[in-house]
Design a protein around this motif. Structure first.
Motif, PDB file in Angstrom:
ATOM      1  N   ASP A 112       1.011  -1.242   0.184  1.00 29.36           N
ATOM      2  CA  ASP A 112      -0.168  -0.156  -0.007  1.00 29.36           C
ATOM      3  C   ASP A 112       0.913   1.160   0.018  1.00 29.36           C
ATOM      4  O   ASP A 112       2.143   1.351   0.908  1.00 29.36           O
ATOM      5  CB  ASP A 112      -0.808  -0.099   1.296  1.00 29.36           C
ATOM      6  N   ASP A 115      -1.319   6.822   0.758  1.00 29.20           N
ATOM      7  CA  ASP A 115      -2.676   7.072   0.774  1.00 29.20           C
ATOM      8  C   ASP A 115      -3.463   5.618   1.141  1.00 29.20           C
ATOM      9  O   ASP A 115      -4.625   5.638   0.959  1.00 29.20           O
ATOM     10  CB  ASP A 115      -2.886   7.755  -0.364  1.00 29.20           C
ATOM     11  N   ASN A 117      -3.266   3.106  -1.230  1.00 24.70           N
ATOM     12  CA  ASN A 117      -3.620   2.642  -2.540  1.00 24.70           C
ATOM     13  C   ASN A 117      -2.644   1.479  -2.788  1.00 24.70           C
ATOM     14  O   ASN A 117      -1.510   1.714  -2.445  1.00 24.70           O
ATOM     15  CB  ASN A 117      -3.757   3.740  -3.588  1.00 24.70           C
ATOM     16  N   LYS A 119       0.240  -0.424  -4.633  1.00 22.54           N
ATOM     17  CA  LYS A 119       1.427   0.136  -5.386  1.00 22.54           C
ATOM     18  C   LYS A 119       2.234  -1.293  -5.486  1.00 22.54           C
ATOM     19  O   LYS A 119       2.642  -1.961  -4.789  1.00 22.54           O
ATOM     20  CB  LYS A 119       1.976   1.111  -4.807  1.00 22.54           C
TER      21      LYS A 119
END
Lengths: 486, 100
Positions: A112, A115, A117, A119
């Motif tokens: 993560d 943020d 998200n 990756k």
């Protein structure tokens, strides 16, 4: 933070992962952490004349297994090379490593970002090499001490692309890698014991294209320190760039060591260029062919990996992010949960099983300071308990009492319930009789309740449960009590 | 590759050899002759074979992960110039240069 304009930190990670074999990479000597110094050595490790390395097949297999879990391609032909340099922890004067035909290339680890998200951090290569010995340096003294036990232990060096953009990402990258190898069983991944060592390569990019010289930080023995070192370097390099004009163009790459006491990095040396290692093919080891059948069989044998498992727990089982995290943190616990979930009539209530584990089981492990392997209760046992509750055969108090008993004894809860007639009393006639008896025994409470004292009801309820030896279905007892109290 | 005295000094440094200026002067032409000889060998036709490596072997041919004998620590330590408490003792080789 400094007052200078902040740049963007870029980190590439080099991880050395010690593979969990019985014996060393190129000789049949066992390696284990913590053995008496220089007791696990052999002629190959010592670099004695005439000693020849012989590659350990299991080291290659574990390296391939790890590489596949990281999404790497496995080479069809791989070979080993000598990396030449002098160091007292390397008696041969060279390390057997891999240069231009590494075992694994082009993988990725998903983490993560800051943020939250997803990756991908790309992995450039993962190659199999031998570890060096371990040296200690007398404080302020003129001598260093060398223990060669570790020399020759198999290491997988995993090199990432500089895709890591913060201290937090670097820490999550390492956590993810440690978790993956724990699930694979290919390494203990323990930073304190040195079977996972990492060296972040750090530099900072500024608007307009300015870059600081790359710094490799060594001597990091915890994930937390990796984060601290990256934060420290980001600031130090930003300052050196603005105040002294230090750039990649005017300053060579360097190695710095992490000083844990002071929380700073300390300059060690400027890096030798790659040429100076004078890599050449290891003449004592033939290259190795890895058949595609072998690779596919190893791929088939990979377990579900923690990140995928967490997603499945959230999406298919409906667990919260937090619960999914707790239940997948340790592969042994996760396997236990999976077994407890599998009932004779299909998957049990995932949340109910999760609650037992997170509440009672983990608390018990914590209180007793033991690990899961030492617990007598089997996952099937917990499953039975969940089934007994779900069917309404026992009430929650009986369930908790039973849990405390079977976690010590490992007995089958279903068998105990049958044997001791612990089943919840849901028979209306029996409950009515108990409530009537309770109302007689607690006549004063009945009077008080009828006079408007709501609290007195609890005493009658308690008495009724006592009449039922604590096994009454509480809902039914309440219902009957309401009827009879009028 | 140009074999000059600078290269000889560099190789000597990498090999941790201490050479006098006279020795560098003497060795450079010798090394040059050796390289000329190797250059001639490299002109040989060897077909498709990569002359630097051997034929690959299968995984099956590798060693099983079974433990063998280890060396007796005392006999190994006896060969060392200095040892203490089971460790090899060497001149301190880790220098921290503190700057900035």
């Amino acid at each position: 933070m400094s007052e200078h304009s902040a740049g963007r930190v870029l980190v590439g990670m080099e991880v050395h992962l010690q593979l969990k074999t019985n014996t060393k990479c190129f000789s049949p000597t066992p390696y284990r952490y913590g053995a008496e110094p220089n007791t696990l050595i052999d002629p190959v490790v010592m670099g004695l004349p005439g000693a020849l390395p012989v590659l350990n097949r299991e080291a290659v297999r574990l390296a391939i297994r790890t590489g596949l879990a990281l999404g790497c391609e496995v080479a069809e032909v791989t070979k080993w090379d000598r990396k030449n340099y002098f160091y007292p922890d390397l008696p041969k004067g060279y390390q057997i490593s891999q240069y231009d035909q590494p075992l694994c290339i082009d993988g990725a680890i998903e983490i993560d970002d800051d943020d939250g998200n997803p990756k991908r951090v790309r992995i450039r290569r993962a190659h199999l090499e031998e570890d060096t010995g371990k040296s200690t340096h007398d404080e302020g003294g003129a001598a260093s001490r060398v223990d060669l036990n570790r020399a020759g232990a198999p290491l997988l060096e995993i090199v990432s692309e500089p895709d890591i953009a913060s201290a937090g990402e670097a820490m999550r990258y390492l956590d993810a890698l440690r978790e993956i190898v724990a699930y694979l069983g290919t390494s203990d991944g323990n930073m304190q014991e040195g079977n996972l060592r990492c060296e972040p390569n750090i530099n900072v990019l500024f608007d307009g294209g300015g870059k600081t010289p790359i710094v490799e930080v060594k001597n990091l023995n915890s994930v937390r320190n990796v984060g601290l070192a990256i934060e420290y370097e980001t600031e130090r390099q930003t300052r050196a760039y603005h105040e002294r004009g230090q750039t990649m163009e005017n300053t060579p790459r360097s190695t710095r060591g992490w000083d844990d006491d002071k929380g700073v990095t300390v300059h060690q040396r400027f890096k030798e260029s790659e040429d100076d290692y004078r890599y050449f093919p290891e003449p004592d080891l033939p290259p190795v062919t890895i058949t595609r059948d072998f690779v596919e069989a190893e791929r088939e044998a990979l377990p579900e990996l923690p990140r995928a498992r967490r997603a499945r727990y959230r999406e298919a089982l409906g667990l919260s992010e937090y619960d999914a995290g707790v239940l997948t943190a340790e592969p042994a616990l996760s396997a236990w949960y999976e077994q407890a979930l599998a009932g004779p009539e299909g998957t049990r209530d995932a949340k109910a099983v999760a609650n037992w584990i997170q509440g009672e089981l983990l608390r018990y492990l914590n209180d007793q300071k033991i690990d899961l392997a030492a617990v007598a209760l089997t996952p099937e046992g917990l499953g039975e308990l969940v089934d007994l509750r779900a069917a309404g055969s026992i009430n929650s108090r009986t369930a908790k009492d039973l849990f405390r008993e079977v976690i010590e004894s490992g007995a089958s809860p279903a068998a105990l319930v049958a044997e001791r007639r612990l089943g919840q009393v849901s028979d209306r006639g029996a409950v009515e009789a108990a409530v009537r008896a309770a109302m007689e025994a607690q006549a004063k409470a009945v009077e008080a309740f009828r006079a408007g004292n709501e609290k007195a009801r609890g005493r009658i309820f308690g008495e009724a449960m006592k009449q039922l030896s604590g096994r009454g279905d509480p809902q039914l007892v309440n219902e009957v009590l309401s009827e009879l109290l009028g | 590759m140009e074999i000059d005295e600078g290269l000889v000094r560099k190789i000597a440094e990498l090999a941790r050899l201490e050479l006098t200026e006279e020795e560098v002067h003497e060795i450079a032409p010798q090394l040059r002759r050796i390289f000329e000889h190797v250059d001639r060998i490299q002109q040989l036709e060897v077909g498709d074979a990569d002359p630097a490596t051997q034929d690959p072997i299968d995984l099956d041919a590798l060693r099983a992960d079974d433990a063998g004998e280890t060396l007796d620590p005392d006999s190994v330590l006896r060969n060392a110039p200095a040892h203490d408490d089971g460790f090899f003792v060497v001149p301190r080789f880790f220098d921290e240069e503190v700057e900035d």
